[in-house]
Design a protein around this motif. Structure first.
Motif, PDB file in Angstrom:
ATOM      1  N   LEU A  41      12.631  -0.951  10.400  1.00 19.45           N
ATOM      2  CA  LEU A  41      11.273  -1.264  10.828  1.00 19.45           C
ATOM      3  C   LEU A  41      10.421  -0.011  10.954  1.00 19.45           C
ATOM      4  CD1 LEU A  41      11.963  -4.033  13.511  1.00 19.45           C
ATOM      5  CD2 LEU A  41      11.501  -4.307  11.062  1.00 19.45           C
ATOM      6  N   ASP A  42      11.015   1.063  11.413  1.00 20.23           N
ATOM      7  CA  ASP A  42      10.276   2.313  11.542  1.00 20.23           C
ATOM      8  C   ASP A  42       9.822   2.821  10.177  1.00 20.23           C
ATOM      9  OD1 ASP A  42       9.238   4.445  13.111  1.00 20.23           O
ATOM     10  OD2 ASP A  42      10.928   5.698  12.507  1.00 20.23           O
ATOM     11  N   ALA A  43      10.676   2.728   9.202  1.00 17.24           N
ATOM     12  CA  ALA A  43      10.308   3.153   7.842  1.00 17.24           C
ATOM     13  C   ALA A  43       9.216   2.265   7.270  1.00 17.24           C
ATOM     14  CB  ALA A  43      11.542   3.136   6.942  1.00 17.24           C
ATOM     15  N   LEU A  44       9.329   0.963   7.496  1.00 17.73           N
ATOM     16  CA  LEU A  44       8.301   0.040   7.014  1.00 17.73           C
ATOM     17  C   LEU A  44       6.953   0.327   7.673  1.00 17.73           C
ATOM     18  CD1 LEU A  44      10.323  -3.307   7.038  1.00 17.73           C
ATOM     19  CD2 LEU A  44       9.485  -2.099   5.011  1.00 17.73           C
ATOM     20  N   ALA A  48       3.427   1.110   5.911  1.00 14.03           N
ATOM     21  CA  ALA A  48       2.285   0.215   6.120  1.00 14.03           C
ATOM     22  C   ALA A  48       1.077   0.983   6.646  1.00 14.03           C
ATOM     23  CB  ALA A  48       2.664  -0.906   7.078  1.00 14.03           C
ATOM     24  N   ASP A  49       1.323   1.980   7.490  1.00 14.12           N
ATOM     25  CA  ASP A  49       0.219   2.782   8.030  1.00 14.12           C
ATOM     26  C   ASP A  49      -0.494   3.535   6.925  1.00 14.12           C
ATOM     27  OD1 ASP A  49      -1.121   4.015  10.475  1.00 14.12           O
ATOM     28  OD2 ASP A  49      -0.332   5.817   9.493  1.00 14.12           O
ATOM     29  N   LYS A  50       0.240   3.934   5.906  1.00 19.79           N
ATOM     30  CA  LYS A  50      -0.353   4.698   4.795  1.00 19.79           C
ATOM     31  C   LYS A  50      -0.977   3.782   3.735  1.00 19.79           C
ATOM     32  CE  LYS A  50       1.102   8.740   6.296  1.00 19.79           C
ATOM     33  NZ  LYS A  50       1.787   8.248   7.523  1.00 19.79           N
ATOM     34  N   ASN A  51      -0.702   2.492   3.816  1.00 19.64           N
ATOM     35  CA  ASN A  51      -1.189   1.537   2.813  1.00 19.64           C
ATOM     36  C   ASN A  51      -1.868   0.367   3.512  1.00 19.64           C
ATOM     37  OD1 ASN A  51       0.163   2.462   0.045  1.00 19.64           O
ATOM     38  ND2 ASN A  51       1.660   2.751   1.692  1.00 19.64           N
ATOM     39  N   PRO A  52      -3.063   0.590   4.043  1.00 20.50           N
ATOM     40  CA  PRO A  52      -3.733  -0.449   4.832  1.00 20.50           C
ATOM     41  C   PRO A  52      -4.140  -1.651   3.988  1.00 20.50           C
ATOM     42  CG  PRO A  52      -5.210   1.398   4.429  1.00 20.50           C
ATOM     43  CD  PRO A  52      -3.854   1.826   3.954  1.00 20.50           C
ATOM     44  N   PRO A  53      -4.412  -2.776   4.623  1.00 24.87           N
ATOM     45  CA  PRO A  53      -4.817  -3.980   3.892  1.00 24.87           C
ATOM     46  C   PRO A  53      -6.168  -3.803   3.212  1.00 24.87           C
ATOM     47  CG  PRO A  53      -5.054  -4.293   6.265  1.00 24.87           C
ATOM     48  CD  PRO A  53      -4.338  -3.001   6.074  1.00 24.87           C
ATOM     49  N   VAL A  54      -6.380  -4.603   2.187  1.00 22.10           N
ATOM     50  CA  VAL A  54      -7.605  -4.520   1.387  1.00 22.10           C
ATOM     51  C   VAL A  54      -8.235  -5.905   1.319  1.00 22.10           C
ATOM     52  CG1 VAL A  54      -8.579  -4.006  -0.881  1.00 22.10           C
ATOM     53  CG2 VAL A  54      -6.699  -2.605   0.020  1.00 22.10           C
ATOM     54  N   LEU A  55      -9.543  -5.970   1.556  1.00 19.61           N
ATOM     55  CA  LEU A  55     -10.263  -7.247   1.496  1.00 19.61           C
ATOM     56  C   LEU A  55     -10.700  -7.534   0.064  1.00 19.61           C
ATOM     57  CD1 LEU A  55     -11.705  -9.671   2.787  1.00 19.61           C
ATOM     58  CD2 LEU A  55     -13.663  -8.157   3.224  1.00 19.61           C
ATOM     59  N   HIS A  71       0.156  -4.774   1.923  1.00 21.25           N
ATOM     60  CA  HIS A  71       1.251  -4.047   1.289  1.00 21.25           C
ATOM     61  C   HIS A  71       2.570  -4.762   1.609  1.00 21.25           C
ATOM     62  CE1 HIS A  71       4.074  -0.711   0.500  1.00 21.25           C
ATOM     63  NE2 HIS A  71       3.156  -0.309  -0.365  1.00 21.25           N
ATOM     64  N   PRO A  72       3.523  -4.755   0.686  1.00 20.07           N
ATOM     65  CA  PRO A  72       4.808  -5.420   0.947  1.00 20.07           C
ATOM     66  C   PRO A  72       5.492  -4.959   2.235  1.00 20.07           C
ATOM     67  CG  PRO A  72       4.629  -4.859  -1.374  1.00 20.07           C
ATOM     68  CD  PRO A  72       3.442  -4.248  -0.701  1.00 20.07           C
ATOM     69  N   SER A  73       5.275  -3.713   2.636  1.00 17.48           N
ATOM     70  CA  SER A  73       5.909  -3.222   3.860  1.00 17.48           C
ATOM     71  C   SER A  73       5.385  -3.984   5.083  1.00 17.48           C
ATOM     72  CB  SER A  73       5.663  -1.725   4.026  1.00 17.48           C
ATOM     73  OG  SER A  73       4.276  -1.447   4.087  1.00 17.48           O
ATOM     74  N   ARG A 253      -3.816   1.005  11.572  1.00 16.87           N
ATOM     75  CA  ARG A 253      -4.301   0.874  10.196  1.00 16.87           C
ATOM     76  C   ARG A 253      -3.547  -0.186   9.409  1.00 16.87           C
ATOM     77  NH1 ARG A 253      -4.616   7.355   8.818  1.00 16.87           N
ATOM     78  NH2 ARG A 253      -6.476   7.847  10.068  1.00 16.87           N
ATOM     79  N   SER A 254      -2.344  -0.512   9.818  1.00 19.52           N
ATOM     80  CA  SER A 254      -1.558  -1.493   9.076  1.00 19.52           C
ATOM     81  C   SER A 254      -2.129  -2.895   9.213  1.00 19.52           C
ATOM     82  CB  SER A 254      -0.109  -1.485   9.581  1.00 19.52           C
ATOM     83  OG  SER A 254      -0.061  -1.893  10.944  1.00 19.52           O
ATOM     84  N   MET A 255      -2.826  -3.141  10.322  1.00 16.37           N
ATOM     85  CA  MET A 255      -3.322  -4.484  10.658  1.00 16.37           C
ATOM     86  C   MET A 255      -4.835  -4.540  10.481  1.00 16.37           C
ATOM     87  SD  MET A 255      -4.999  -6.310  13.255  1.00 16.37           S
ATOM     88  CE  MET A 255      -4.923  -5.184  14.644  1.00 16.37           C
ATOM     89  N   PRO A 256      -5.361  -5.562   9.791  1.00 15.12           N
ATOM     90  CA  PRO A 256      -6.802  -5.600   9.538  1.00 15.12           C
ATOM     91  C   PRO A 256      -7.599  -6.081  10.738  1.00 15.12           C
ATOM     92  CG  PRO A 256      -5.771  -7.547   8.594  1.00 15.12           C
ATOM     93  CD  PRO A 256      -4.656  -6.696   9.144  1.00 15.12           C
TER      94      PRO A 256
END
Length: 574
Positions: A41-44, A48-55, A71-73, A253-256
């Motif tokens: 989970l820590d790796a995911l 996810a923090d580096k690949n934020p969601p996109v609208l 992102h899949p993570s 950043r992982s969560m929109p």
């Protein structure tokens, strides 16, 4: 790395407040989740923090779709939170993790606390999903909302739904009376039109929101009703609202989080129209306690990472952990993290009793929630910042978790009411419920049950509670400007006194159950630090504090506080 195994505070609260019938199941769950959080989970979460969601607002044909691409993570984190561990279902469903019945609230809060040490952002939608189900169950018609509640509490990834709470508008955040979103009748349902400015999890399946209703008082929260807005209508079409943009945030950043325009959105009324805001407060308060839990998790993760670094880093021929000034830096951080979890766990127990019909516990949780939210969330900003500095320049680099922890920690003091709003809520509890008297009476009762080993600390705290009650009475009786100006400092002192008291309760339990004196060392050191003293005995036994190993009684006693505080929290008493 197992986040549960390296957390002596977690072991202490499980031993103290988990019922014997729950303890083995809870430890099994925490062991499994602790290993997962410390690895997968820590790796995911880092990815996810580096690949934020996109609208994605439009499809290739120009049709409005308002779809958020993850992102899949993040999607795998969602599967873990909602399905594998059922974090949003634990307070609603039996049959999870070995419990035939619905587990006690403590299970949810402690499991979530471990999860959040890996991923903070997702914990917001998880909490809102849990709180939405609770709110619909408390105030909604079960014949209408039963299927929605079932979906919100499902662990089946094919049928589960997530929840959200849309309250903030461009002109109305703290002041709900300024809400401008309008509700108009449409048969048995409603149509909502307006703009929501800060909407986390904006593509949730179930949205709980506020809107003005016809005939309601436009100058008061009594004119605001609570409504449930589904993302998808019964015919399969998307409801009438748009996600205008996603927020570019400092943290989570992982969560929109986004801005949403309701354009005649179909909605169902929840509860009584003119009590919408009071009903929504139940969802807000549940989320506030979750905020405190999340902040305590960030503190624990930050302290653990800092301690691990100092044990590995050698400076001038000696490990940083063994250097006096570094030990003096680490000790208060570790004590803060332990005290924060004690308050969260105790509050979870109070919420459990309140939900079972205990009116006294209900009044107590009413003030414990804002106290925990106010103090712990602000303190997390300090603890994570100090822990980041311990690692030096590398701590500021995003390849380590420290920077993310600091970014995320700042949101705890803003979500579900900024710190000043929360402090004013504590003042409101004092005025309406005499909350400072109730809290002091409860904590004095805890102190009265302590054994002789805890006696010196208990004496200090009894005097402090007497002073806090007297000061609170003066605060409430004085002019309103003085009360408002002083209520934040006073709330902090209430919280610290409560945490110190609970640490002694944990210490007494450990001693009487044969688990040793390490918890008494922690309690004495926390109280000693609160009186302005640097605790030499705790510095000498820092490894026991951070690792959970035992100490002899004499070491714990050497950390006793010399005297109670003599200054005033608010300036009322000098």
């Amino acid at each position: 790395m197992n986040f549960a195994h390296t957390d002596p505070a977690l072991r202490a609260v499980v031993a103290r407040w988990a019922a014997p019938s729950d303890r083995d199941k809870l430890n099994t769950l925490l062991d499994r989740l602790g290993a997962d959080a410390g690895g997968r989970l820590d790796a995911l979460a880092a990815t996810a923090d580096k690949n934020p969601p996109v609208l994605q607002q439009f499809d290739r044909d120009g049709e409005r779709i308002d779809r958020i691409a993850y992102h899949p993570s993040y999607q795998e984190l969602c599967r873990a939170a909602y399905s594998e561990y059922g974090l949003s279902a634990l307070s609603h469903r039996g049959g999870l993790h070995g419990w035939d019945d619905v587990p006690p609230h403590l299970v949810k809060y402690l499991a979530s606390y471990v999860f959040v040490q890996a991923e903070f952002g997702l914990a917001c939608p998880v909490s809102m999903t849990d709180a939405a189900a609770r709110t619909l169950r408390m105030f909604g018609d079960p014949d209408v909302f039963g299927p929605w509640i079932d979906a919100l509490t499902s662990t089946d990834p094919d049928g589960a739904m997530t929840g959200a709470m849309f309250m903030t508008e461009p002109q109305a955040g703290t002041d709900i009376a300024r809400t401008e979103t309008r509700a108009e009748r449409d048969g048995d349902a409603w149509r909502l039109t307006g703009k929501k400015w800060f909407a986390s999890n904006p593509d949730a399946d179930v949205i709980v929101t506020l809107a003005r209703f016809p005939g309601g008082d436009d100058q008061s929260t009594r004119g605001v009703g609570m409504f449930m807005v589904p993302k998808v209508l019964a015919n399969g079409e998307r409801n009438s609202y748009t996600i205008d943009r996603l927020k570019d945030k400092l943290g989570t950043r992982s969560m929109p989080s986004g801005e949403v325009s309701l354009t005649g959105a179909y909605a169902l009324q929840v509860g009584e129209l003119d009590r919408g805001f009071r009903q929504m407060a139940e969802m807000v308060n549940t989320s506030r306690l979750s905020n405190a839990m999340r902040s305590s998790a960030l503190m624990r993760r930050a302290v653990r990472d800092a301690v691990d670094h100092t044990r590995e880093r050698v400076v001038f021929g000696k490990a940083l952990f063994d250097q006096p000034l570094m030990r003096a830096t680490l000790l208060p951080l570790a004590l803060d993290a332990e005290a924060a979890l004690a308050l969260v766990a105790y509050s979870a127990q109070c919420l459990q009793a309140a939900d079972a019909g205990d009116d006294s516990a209900g009044a107590l949780i009413r003030v414990l929630t804002p106290l925990a939210k106010h103090y712990i969330c602000k303190r997390a900003r300090v603890v994570t910042g100090e822990a980041m500095e311990v690692r030096g320049g590398n701590g500021y680099i995003e390849e380590w978790a420290h920077a993310r922890l600091v970014r995320d920690a700042h949101l705890g003091s803003i979500w579900e009411g900024s710190s000043n709003v929360i402090a004013l809520d504590v003042l409101r509890c004092m005025r309406k419920l005499g909350a400072h008297h109730r809290l002091a009476d409860t904590m004095r009762g805890v102190l009265a049950g302590l054994g002789p080993d805890c006696g010196p600390g208990a004496d200090v705290l009894r005097r402090r509670w007497n002073d806090l009650v007297a000061e609170g009475d003066l605060l409430v009786a004085g002019d309103d400007d003085t009360a408002q100006a002083g209520c934040a400092r006073y709330a902090n002192e209430l919280a610290r006194a409560a945490m110190a008291t609970l640490l002694y309760d944990l210490a007494d339990f450990a001693i009487t159950s044969g688990s040793g004196y390490r918890s008494l060392l922690v309690a004495n050191a926390y109280l000693s630090g609160d009186t302005g003293h640097l605790c030499g005995a705790a510095l000498d036994h820092l490894a026991a504090v951070v690792d959970g190993t035992d100490v002899v009684a004499e070491a714990a006693e050497a950390a006793q506080a010399a005297a109670p505080r003599s200054d005033s929290a608010t300036g009322v008493l000098l």
